[in-house]
Design a protein around this motif. Structure first.
Motif, PDB file in Angstrom:
ATOM      1  N   ARG A  57       1.524   1.113   4.775  1.00  0.00           N
ATOM      2  CA  ARG A  57       0.272   0.940   4.026  1.00  0.00           C
ATOM      3  C   ARG A  57       0.000   2.126   3.109  1.00  0.00           C
ATOM      4  O   ARG A  57      -0.574   1.998   2.044  1.00  0.00           O
ATOM      5  CB  ARG A  57      -0.886   0.787   4.996  1.00  0.00           C
ATOM      6  CG  ARG A  57      -0.962  -0.580   5.607  1.00  0.00           C
ATOM      7  CD  ARG A  57      -2.329  -0.806   6.208  1.00  0.00           C
ATOM      8  NE  ARG A  57      -2.657   0.229   7.184  1.00  0.00           N
ATOM      9  CZ  ARG A  57      -2.227   0.190   8.434  1.00  0.00           C
ATOM     10  NH1 ARG A  57      -1.455  -0.790   8.844  1.00  0.00           N
ATOM     11  NH2 ARG A  57      -2.563   1.142   9.270  1.00  0.00           N
ATOM     12  N   MET A  58       0.416   3.287   3.565  1.00  0.00           N
ATOM     13  CA  MET A  58       0.185   4.515   2.802  1.00  0.00           C
ATOM     14  C   MET A  58       0.783   4.411   1.411  1.00  0.00           C
ATOM     15  O   MET A  58       0.236   4.918   0.448  1.00  0.00           O
ATOM     16  CB  MET A  58       0.828   5.664   3.578  1.00  0.00           C
ATOM     17  CG  MET A  58       0.535   7.025   3.070  1.00  0.00           C
ATOM     18  SD  MET A  58       1.034   8.206   4.378  1.00  0.00           S
ATOM     19  CE  MET A  58       0.901   9.728   3.472  1.00  0.00           C
ATOM     20  N   GLN A  59       1.899   3.725   1.294  1.00  0.00           N
ATOM     21  CA  GLN A  59       2.551   3.622  -0.006  1.00  0.00           C
ATOM     22  C   GLN A  59       1.633   2.968  -1.026  1.00  0.00           C
ATOM     23  O   GLN A  59       1.595   3.363  -2.180  1.00  0.00           O
ATOM     24  CB  GLN A  59       3.826   2.776   0.112  1.00  0.00           C
ATOM     25  CG  GLN A  59       4.801   3.321   1.115  1.00  0.00           C
ATOM     26  CD  GLN A  59       6.028   2.438   1.241  1.00  0.00           C
ATOM     27  OE1 GLN A  59       6.960   2.563   0.466  1.00  0.00           O
ATOM     28  NE2 GLN A  59       6.026   1.540   2.194  1.00  0.00           N
ATOM     29  N   MET A  60       0.917   1.965  -0.558  1.00  0.00           N
ATOM     30  CA  MET A  60       0.019   1.263  -1.473  1.00  0.00           C
ATOM     31  C   MET A  60      -1.229   2.097  -1.733  1.00  0.00           C
ATOM     32  O   MET A  60      -1.646   2.299  -2.858  1.00  0.00           O
ATOM     33  CB  MET A  60      -0.389  -0.088  -0.866  1.00  0.00           C
ATOM     34  CG  MET A  60       0.407  -1.241  -1.362  1.00  0.00           C
ATOM     35  SD  MET A  60       1.891  -1.704  -0.447  1.00  0.00           S
ATOM     36  CE  MET A  60       1.349  -2.183   1.152  1.00  0.00           C
ATOM     37  N   GLU A  61      -1.811   2.568  -0.651  1.00  0.00           N
ATOM     38  CA  GLU A  61      -3.094   3.248  -0.771  1.00  0.00           C
ATOM     39  C   GLU A  61      -2.978   4.530  -1.588  1.00  0.00           C
ATOM     40  O   GLU A  61      -3.854   4.854  -2.389  1.00  0.00           O
ATOM     41  CB  GLU A  61      -3.645   3.574   0.625  1.00  0.00           C
ATOM     42  CG  GLU A  61      -4.913   4.387   0.541  1.00  0.00           C
ATOM     43  CD  GLU A  61      -5.997   3.897   1.465  1.00  0.00           C
ATOM     44  OE1 GLU A  61      -5.706   3.074   2.334  1.00  0.00           O
ATOM     45  OE2 GLU A  61      -7.149   4.342   1.298  1.00  0.00           O
ATOM     46  N   ALA A  62      -1.911   5.270  -1.390  1.00  0.00           N
ATOM     47  CA  ALA A  62      -1.772   6.539  -2.095  1.00  0.00           C
ATOM     48  C   ALA A  62      -1.647   6.295  -3.587  1.00  0.00           C
ATOM     49  O   ALA A  62      -2.282   6.960  -4.406  1.00  0.00           O
ATOM     50  CB  ALA A  62      -0.567   7.298  -1.563  1.00  0.00           C
ATOM     51  N   ALA A  63      -0.834   5.338  -3.954  1.00  0.00           N
ATOM     52  CA  ALA A  63      -0.639   5.065  -5.373  1.00  0.00           C
ATOM     53  C   ALA A  63      -1.980   4.691  -6.005  1.00  0.00           C
ATOM     54  O   ALA A  63      -2.322   5.143  -7.094  1.00  0.00           O
ATOM     55  CB  ALA A  63       0.361   3.925  -5.542  1.00  0.00           C
ATOM     56  N   ASP A  64      -2.748   3.916  -5.284  1.00  0.00           N
ATOM     57  CA  ASP A  64      -4.044   3.483  -5.777  1.00  0.00           C
ATOM     58  C   ASP A  64      -4.995   4.680  -5.917  1.00  0.00           C
ATOM     59  O   ASP A  64      -5.719   4.810  -6.898  1.00  0.00           O
ATOM     60  CB  ASP A  64      -4.605   2.440  -4.808  1.00  0.00           C
ATOM     61  CG  ASP A  64      -5.988   1.999  -5.218  1.00  0.00           C
ATOM     62  OD1 ASP A  64      -6.123   1.594  -6.380  1.00  0.00           O
ATOM     63  OD2 ASP A  64      -6.913   2.084  -4.388  1.00  0.00           O
ATOM     64  N   ALA A  65      -4.964   5.575  -4.943  1.00  0.00           N
ATOM     65  CA  ALA A  65      -5.888   6.700  -4.964  1.00  0.00           C
ATOM     66  C   ALA A  65      -5.660   7.596  -6.178  1.00  0.00           C
ATOM     67  O   ALA A  65      -6.590   8.159  -6.739  1.00  0.00           O
ATOM     68  CB  ALA A  65      -5.738   7.513  -3.676  1.00  0.00           C
ATOM     69  N   PHE A  66      -4.428   7.720  -6.580  1.00  0.00           N
ATOM     70  CA  PHE A  66      -4.113   8.639  -7.675  1.00  0.00           C
ATOM     71  C   PHE A  66      -4.193   7.968  -9.046  1.00  0.00           C
ATOM     72  O   PHE A  66      -3.982   8.621 -10.065  1.00  0.00           O
ATOM     73  CB  PHE A  66      -2.727   9.256  -7.464  1.00  0.00           C
ATOM     74  CG  PHE A  66      -2.734  10.346  -6.445  1.00  0.00           C
ATOM     75  CD1 PHE A  66      -2.939  11.669  -6.826  1.00  0.00           C
ATOM     76  CD2 PHE A  66      -2.569  10.071  -5.103  1.00  0.00           C
ATOM     77  CE1 PHE A  66      -2.974  12.680  -5.888  1.00  0.00           C
ATOM     78  CE2 PHE A  66      -2.601  11.071  -4.152  1.00  0.00           C
ATOM     79  CZ  PHE A  66      -2.803  12.387  -4.541  1.00  0.00           C
TER      80      PHE A  66
END
Lengths: 1157, 480
Positions: B281-290
């Motif tokens: 999930r981190m892969q998606m969320e991190a990209a979104d956060a930045f």
């Protein structure tokens, strides 16, 4: 699913139960103390009359809140006031005011004991009377904050006398046990004896596959091969396991695994931490040699006592060969702390004392150790040992360097060294001369020495600034001259003994008081003060300064040095020229001396020494190097630094070992710095800690838990050992076995404790619940599940399942993929940049300043401080490393290839055989039926889904990067194809450049290279994102006289030529005034070779600007700059995996691969 | 712990449990579920080995839940920004009366600020024209004009400000805080450090974990990059699509489940199984956060163009997602170190940071997040009120380092806005009134997060260490 939820529930119940028991126990202990009403009045007297006095007049110096506690006396607690301070006598004797020291002090009866100090003023008579009354009442004291009082040193010694770790190592008898059947070695007796006390037994032995897997990882950090497992499983001889252990211990892989553990202890790294660029080389020259020496020592089974001695004092040990000097990296591989010498020494004390003695001696740097009997004095005794040593670089005997390269290395090294030393000597001489001329200033500065800043306040910028290091050297020098009557300095000390307010009045008497001094005062000094008595210490300093500088000047300027000075004058001059003179820069390495110089000189000398180290690091002919400590020619005893402040000197003390270990009759060290004597005191069979600490570390690495839970703290606050007798028995066996580490391993591995399983059958949830209820009734716990009785497995009733640490993990990935390079020793290699090193992790480059992410997230030992034990965390970043990291993917591919599954279809083996091969390589077993089925399903689905079509890279924004054929005659662009690969810096034909098909064609941010022929002109294309008018500007450059140059042109819509240029070693402006474009129109910037393929690179980064009004263009840029906008997204996915490779990766991610039963 | 132990949680199946986690880990405490202890012990086995970044309760309810630290590295001048000194004008070009403080280099005459000061906001606090945007937020800020550090050199002062000790390797403020509180979002690092263009002086030491476990080190991001792959290590696969990866993970979980079922309870096995799901999930969320392109234009305009605007806006997106501690450096090296021509140098730097910093205050406020987000704004020390002299004794219109008196501003997180606290002497050499040592600042920051700074400790080498060593007093007068 049901299964795992039951487990969760059970776990919760256990922890609840534990918490409940804890709560019960603590409630029982802490029954509140209640004051009876009869005492209330007495307490009131204390509260109203006594406490205010204590608070107002005493607490400033005698309470836990005191900024500086005086004489170790706490008056802010009942216990403190009854116990008294450093005098060892109580401050009050309840019921007897007369005999109480507190009354003696406040009544000013004793001239040497007046409190509060006269300056602060005596208490009022009424207050004194109140105190007397109170004491005679029996000193009722309601205060209960006794825990606030730290124990006195004497208490700590008393406590320590019985502390287990300070007792001599005993040789306890092997206990008898009931379950004799389980015993394989005496270790088992000790373990079983404790287990049987708790109605426990060992878990049944682990299966053979588990056992060999466990032992192989344990001793070598690598998995066994399937063949090794098969052989062991088939070997039914009772000696089979012993043979496996012997084979593993004999493997060179053993030293690489166990050497790395020691590197944790030694806070090993290949870099120095933060350094000033240009002034200090960031890499150590000695780290590789030290690491290799450690690995070699483990492989050779070097006796542990010798192993330690060499690391601390190889320079002084008999029979140590040149290459043993590498061992001293133990001391010299710490952080450099920007050269602050006190911190460097602190690091060395810490690494030696925690590493070998498990004592936190570093705590005593500023004050006596809070818990352990380690006074500050003992810290500075060790400080003196290291302060008495300086660093030196030593080339070792490489044996393998080719002669020619070595000679080349030597020649250049000599050159660089000579340059350094000639500059260094000149600067030293210059600085010493300057210091001799500034004696007065330095002596004046000594008067205020306590206000000096430490080295981290480096305000010694210019040569004429007062250098705090020199002031402190003068201060130490004067302090040591105070011990006896010094012919030159006796007046200094006599004057400085005068109280400030009486100085003028009593100064005249000073010389008279010294008339009969022996040895006699130096007449020159006497004369200097006889003329006019000084009015202050400042004047004394100035008189000395004038005298010393004057005598020096006379001598320097004299033609005949021998006759220049009288004998008395020469005695004065010697102050400045003696080897230990504070007015000269001592000899030694620059790292030990940089603080003697001003900032520009430090930079200059640092720069020259960087050149030497760089050469040693770079040159292929360089032999390995060690950096050793060696004793300084002049030794002096250290001073205690009060509160750790080097400017605030306390007592001068001898260099010696810790009293708690060496005993009350310890002898000061006598040989040089005392480092060898320190090493001998540590590596001695009489030392109660050395062997215990080491066997505990070995036990910890084998079992994942130590017999002592704090492997680097055996002090009084540490948890006592779970098995004190076993610890001693092992320590004793270890020493009797000649400190052989391999014998110790064998002893441990052959025990039943080591060979037992890591799981045992559990009870059903209902049974568990009912048994938990029984345990809370404190009966019938014999039939409880074992994990309830010993949930943390402190008593080793089963083997602890272990997770691979980072090194074992990385090495195993390489091993199972068949990629591991087993080359031994040499220069460290970068582990995390492509192409990835395939060597074992112990040879990976460790940069303590920029510790790579994977090392951090996988709990690698901190390379900054001695690391007793690694933490073990589970964070998603670890999973990302496995899922997305290029390193793991590379191993997955190699594993697939190796298992006959590489490339997918060429191999004849059945899918089942390939799956089986992978399971055997990774887990040393066949797949289960279920796993086989799941695997086949996965492979089928994956093969169907994966498209092997390479995905083309995407360009950003309005720009496209391509190539094509340009028909010059027809003035049109015949084709445009996208360049398929983006490297991060350039668009080109493929990963390597030139590319096999597209040749030299390349576009970069600033220009590019034309393709090999006219069919491969490079084309930078702009696609108008908006309607409007644009202008184009830029310049084209070809910068080579060679070859024939390039042809360039600008085209609109592939047909309207807006400009053309032919350039050879020249530049041209390429501007187009204004042109109308519609959204989607193209403008191409085309470059091809002119006549021949030779030197066809160029610079051209055009800029396109909107000139006219913007139509339908809200939010669009007004300018497109080829250089600024340049970029791209690499093809995604760049290199899709095959189904087999994806499968191999999954197997590498599994828990079974990472955890060892 | 976020919630008391609830036995019902224990009866969740793993799959249901994972589903719940997907709703946001802050919603429930994994720590409670697995009996995670509040103090980490570096032991090899047992429940404490689970993810130490899981959210934890502080010692008492804190006013702030997260921290942003604008680090103006190099030493911003207090007498040109938040601490006006009219007396310098009186003595302009002349030596100041009294004793000069000893700093690294020699300084000469009084050097009045080339910047004008203006009373701002309801509180009327004087702020220099360097910071017009921050001036407009002054009623939300507390200005501590009496900061004190120890030595006038960058390295030890950076260490003191970040790690509470000038020389020794000690854990940084952000590490202590993530150690104490964990982090709310397991899909992102808990302690993020952004610095455009590389590293400040002292590099990674500034966000080191010291003796705390490695997971508490700050994750450094060069905010000049815009691509997620450059920002977070291994956040994307170059080999496998998300769909393929999902298939891989399903097979992995089958394998792991079979492995686990053959063994006894071992929290570590379960925990690692979950870590793969989190990572996925981190892969998606991190990209979104930045990805700030998701922000409306008005918000992007509020923060301004340029790297600091982008970095600060990313910070806000991270804060919203539960990142615990974010440090925003001005740039590589030591940009605020204006030994020469301070007017031009400071002017340019202030322009870069003023709008984004003020935008963050305003933006958090309108989102209701300023109340529980603590903002720190300052450098490692201040600068001399006197002009620096070069080696030939000439003035270059710059100032030398000055640790003896400087200004740090705080905002949000229970700080009393519109406050001035403490004072330097008449000229700005030294803090003289209500002196706030760096240790006191640290004590105050920890206090706002719900920690008694004397009790947030970690046992290492036989001693309980804390951020404030044996010092530190909470500055209560600036608390709301």
């Amino acid at each position: 699913m049901q299964e795992s939820s039951t487990r969760l529930r059970r776990r919760i119940l256990f922890s609840l139960l534990r918490a409940a028991l804890r709560a019960l126990v603590s409630a029982a202990i802490s029954i509140p103390l209640m004051a009876t009403s009869a005492r209330a009045n007495e307490f009131e007297f204390f509260e109203s009359r006594v406490r205010p006095i204590l608070v107002e007049h005493c607490y400033a110096c005698h309470s836990a809140e005191s900024e500086k506690l005086k004489s170790g006396l706490f008056l802010d607690s009942r216990e403190g006031i009854r116990k008294g301070g450093d005098s060892g006598k109580p401050a009050i004797i309840p019921g007897n005011a007369e005999a109480s020291r507190l009354i003696e002090a406040v009544s000013y009866k004793n001239k040497d004991l007046q409190m509060p100090p006269p300056k602060a003023g005596k208490l009022k008579e009424a207050q004194i009377t109140d105190l007397v009354t109170w004491i005679n009442m029996g000193a009722p004291d309601p205060r209960t904050n006794s825990s606030a009082i730290p124990a006195t040193l004497a208490d700590k010694y008393n406590e320590a006398k019985t502390h287990w770790a300070f007792q001599p190592v005993k040789n306890p008898p092997v206990p008898a046990v009931k379950n004799q059947k389980q015993v394989q070695t005496p270790i088992d007796n000790f373990i079983l004896a404790k287990l049987e006390d708790r109605d426990l037994t060992l878990t049944s032995p682990a299966g053979r596959r588990t056992l060999i897997r466990r032992a192989t990882f344990d001793l070598t950090g690598l998995p066994p091969t399937p063949e090794e497992v098969d052989a062991f499983v088939a070997d039914k001889s009772p000696e089979a396991f012993a043979r496996v252990v012997d084979r593993l211990l004999a493997s060179p892989r053993y030293g690489e695994r166990w050497g790395r553990y020691w590197l944790d202890v030694a806070r090993f790294a290949d870099t120095k931490g933060y350094v000033y660029g240009g002034r200090e080389e960031a890499k150590f020259i000695q780290s590789a040699a030290y690491r290799d020496w450690i690995i070699g020592a483990f492989n050779a089974d070097m006796p542990y006592d010798r192993f330690l001695k060499l690391q601390i004092a190889a320079d002084q040990m008999e029979g140590a060969d040149l290459n043993s000097l590498a061992a001293m990296g133990y001391l010299t591989l710490g952080r450099r702390f920007l050269g602050v010498v006190h911190d460097i020494i602190d690091d060395r004390i810490d690494v030696v004392m925690r590493g070998t003695q498990a004592l936190t001696v570093g705590c005593a740097r500023c004050h006596d150790h809070k818990f352990d009997p380690i006074p500050t004095k003992d810290y500075y005794s060790l400080y003196g040992v290291f302060a008495g040593s300086n660093e030196r670089q030593v080339p070792l005997n490489s044996g393998t360097a080719p002669a020619k390269a070595y000679l080349d290395f030597e020649v250049e090294l000599k050159k660089r060294e000579e340059k350094f030393y000639s500059t260094f000597n000149a600067k030293r001489e210059e600085q010493s001369k300057r210091l001799r001329s500034k004696v007065a200033e330095y002596l004046v500065a000594v008067l205020d020495v306590e206000k000096l800043h430490n080295e981290d306040f480096y305000s010694f910028v210019q040569a004429d600034d007062i250098n705090p290091v020199i002031v402190r050297a003068w201060h130490s020098y004067l302090l040591s001259s105070a011990k006896t009557v010094h012919p030159v300095w006796a007046p200094w000390h006599a004057y400085s003994a005068l109280p400030t307010n009486e100085f003028a009045a009593r100064a005249e008497g000073v010389l008279i008081s010294l008339t009969n001094a022996t040895p006699k005062l130096n007449p020159v000094v006497e004369k200097a003060f006889a003329e006019k008595p000084p009015g202050s210490m400042r004047e004394v300093a100035e008189v000395y300064g004038k005298l010393l500088t004057g005598v020096d000047k006379k001598w320097v300027e004299a033609a005949d040095k021998k006759k220049a000075l009288s004998k008395d004058e020469d005695e004065v001059r010697q102050v400045l020229y003696a080897e230990n003179s504070p007015a000269s820069v001592p000899s030694g390495a620059i790292v030990d001396m940089e603080w003697y110089f001003d900032e520009p000189t430090r930079v200059e000398l640092g720069g020259l020494s960087v050149k030497i180290e760089q050469w040693i690091l770079q040159s292929t002919g360089a032999p390995p190097h060690a950096v050793i400590l060696e004793d300084r020619p002049h030794q002096r005893n250290p001073y205690v630094f009060k509160r750790g402040n080097p400017s605030s000197k306390g007592e001068q003390i001898p260099k010696q070992f810790l009293e708690i270990l060496a005993g009350e009759n310890r002898k000061p060290f006598t040989k040089g710095s005392g480092r060898l004597e320190l090493a001998e005191a540590i590596a001695s069979p009489d030392n109660p800690l050395t062997a215990r600490v080491f066997v505990n570390r070995v036990w910890l690495y084998h079992f994942g838990a130590g017999l002592v839970g704090t492997p680097s703290d055996f002090g009084t606050r540490a948890e006592p050992p779970t098995h004190p007798e076993l610890l001693d028995w092992l320590a004793n066996a270890f020493m009797e076995g000649g400190w052989s580490v391999k014998k110790l391993h064998r002893l441990i591995l052959l025990s039943a404790v080591y060979q037992q399983g890591s799981d045992r059958a559990e009870l059903s949830p209902d049974e568990t619940t009912s048994r938990i209820q029984r345990v809370s009734n404190r009966n019938g716990d014999s039939d409880l599940p074992d994990s309830t009785i010993d949930p943390e497995n402190k008593y080793f009733f089963r083997f602890n399942r272990q997770r691979l640490d980072f090194e074992a993990l990385r090495d195993s990935l390489l091993f199972v993929s068949g990629q591991l390079d087993l080359k031994v020793g040499g220069k460290a290699e970068e582990m995390f940049k492509t192409p990835f090193s395939k060597r074992r992790s112990v040879y990976g480059f460790i940069d303590r300043q920029f510790l790579p992410g994977p090392l951090r997230i996988f709990d690698f030992a901190s390379p900054d401080m001695h690391a007793p034990q690694r933490s073990e965390t589970t964070v998603p970043q670890q999973a990302l490393f496995f899922l997305n990291g290029a390193f793991v993917v590379e191993q997955a591919k190699a594993l697939a290839a190796r298992s006959g599954a590489g490339g997918g279809d060429t191999n004849a083996a059945s899918p089942e055989a390939k799956i089986s091969r992978m399971h055997r390589l990774l887990y040393q077993r066949e797949p289960t039926a279920g796993q086989l089925k799941n695997s086949l399903n996965f492979l089928a689905a994956a093969s169907a889904a994966i498209s092997n079509k390479p995905v083309v890279a995407r360009a950003p924004s309005a720009w496209k990067y391509g190539y094509g054929e340009f028909d010059e005659a027809g003035k049109q662009l015949k084709s445009f194809e996208t360049l398929p690969h983006f490297s991060g810096d350039a668009w080109q034909g493929g990963k390597s450049w030139p590319d096999a098909t597209l040749g030299w064609a390349q576009l970069t941010a600033t220009g590019g290279h034309a393709g090999n022929d006219l069919q491969h002109a490079v084309i930078r294309r702009w696609v108008a994102p908006v309607d409007g008018a644009v202008e184009i500007s830029g310049s084209i450059k070809h910068t080579h006289p060679e070859g024939h140059g390039i042809r360039a042109s600008i085209f609109a819509q592939g047909k309207d030529q807006l400009g053309k240029w032919t350039l050879h070693n020249q530049a041209a402006e390429a501007n187009v005034p204004s042109i109308e474009v519609k959204q989607g129109d193209t403008i191409d910037f085309i470059v091809s070779i002119d006549q021949s393929l030779s030197y066809n690179d160029f610079l051209w980064a055009p800029v396109i600007r909107l000139t006219g009004p913007i139509r339908e263009a809200n939010g669009y840029a007004q300018e497109w700059n080829a250089q600024k906008d340049f970029g791209g997204t690499p093809p995604e996915p760049r290199e899709p995996l095959t189904a087999w490779e994806e499968y191999a990766q999954v197997l590498l991610l599994s828990n079974e691969f990472l955890f060892i039963d | 712990m976020h919630h008391p132990l609830n036995l019902n949680d224990a009866f969740l199946t793993r799959r249901r449990f994972l589903t719940r986690c997907g709703m946001g880990l802050g919603a429930m405490s994994l720590a409670a579920l697995f009996g995670e202890t509040s103090v980490l012990v570096p032991a090899a086995h047992g429940a404490e080995n689970l993810n130490p970044l899981l959210p934890k309760m502080p010692q008492f309810p804190g006013r702030a839940k997260r921290v942003v630290h604008f680090f103006l590295n190099g030493g911003p001048s207090h007498v040109d920004s938040f601490d006006p000194k009219p007396a310098l004008t009186k003595y302009a070009g002349q030596p100041l009366p009294g004793e000069y403080i000893k700093t690294e280099r020699k300084t000469g005459a009084a050097f009045p600020s080339p910047f004008k000061f203006k009373r701002c906001g309801q509180s009327g606090i004087e702020v220099s024209e360097m910071f017009p945007h921050l001036g407009s937020c002054i009623d939300d800020m507390a200005v501590i004009r009496s900061m004190k550090a120890e030595v006038p050199n960058h390295e030890p002062s950076l260490m003191l400000m970040n790690c509470g000790d000038a020389v020794q390797s000690r854990p940084s403020l952000g590490s202590w805080i993530t150690y104490g509180l964990g982090t709310e979002n397991q899909n992102l690092p808990g302690f993020i450090v952004m610095c455009p263009g590389g590293y400040p002086v002292k590099e990674t030491d500034n966000w080191q974990n010291g003796f705390l476990p490695g997971v508490f080190q700050g994750t450094h991001i060069d905010s000049q990059h815009t691509r997620i792959e450059k920002l977070i290590e291994n956040i994307r696969s170059n080999y496998t699509s998300i769909k393929e990866q999902r298939r891989q993970l399903d097979l992995l979980q089958q394998l792991n489940e079979e492995h686990q079922q053959a063994r006894q309870t071992d929290a570590r096995l379960e925990s690692r199984i979950q870590s793969f799901e989190l990572a996925f999930r981190m892969q998606m969320e991190a990209a979104d956060a930045f990805d700030i392109s998701a922000e409306p234009e008005t918000i992007r305009d509020l923060y301004g163009a340029g790297v600091h605007g982008r970095q600060t806006l990313i910070a806000r997106r991270l804060l919203e997602r539960g990142v615990r501690f974010i440090q925003l450096w001005h740039g590589a090296g030591q940009p605020w170190d204006s030994h020469e021509n301070i007017e031009k140098a400071h002017g340019k730097l202030a322009k870069e940071i003023d709008q984004p910093a003020a935008a963050l205050i305003k933006d958090l406020k309108q989102r209701g997040m300023l109340d529980d987000t603590l903002i720190i704004f300052g450098g490692e020390f201040g600068r001399t009120p006197t002009v620096e002299l070069n080696s030939s004794g000439t003035a270059q219109y710059g100032r030398d380092h000055n640790p003896f008196g400087f200004t740090t501003c705080l905002a949000g997180g229970g700080i009393k806005g519109g406050t001035v606290y403490g004072a330097t002497d008449e000229f700005g050499f030294k803090s003289v009134e209500n002196v706030v040592h760096v240790h006191d600042l640290h004590a105050t920051i920890l206090h706002q997060l719900g920690f008694d700074h004397e009790k947030l400790t970690y046992r290492y080498a036989g001693r309980d260490f804390r951020l404030t060593d044996v010092y530190g007093k909470v500055v209560r007068d600036i608390l709301a």
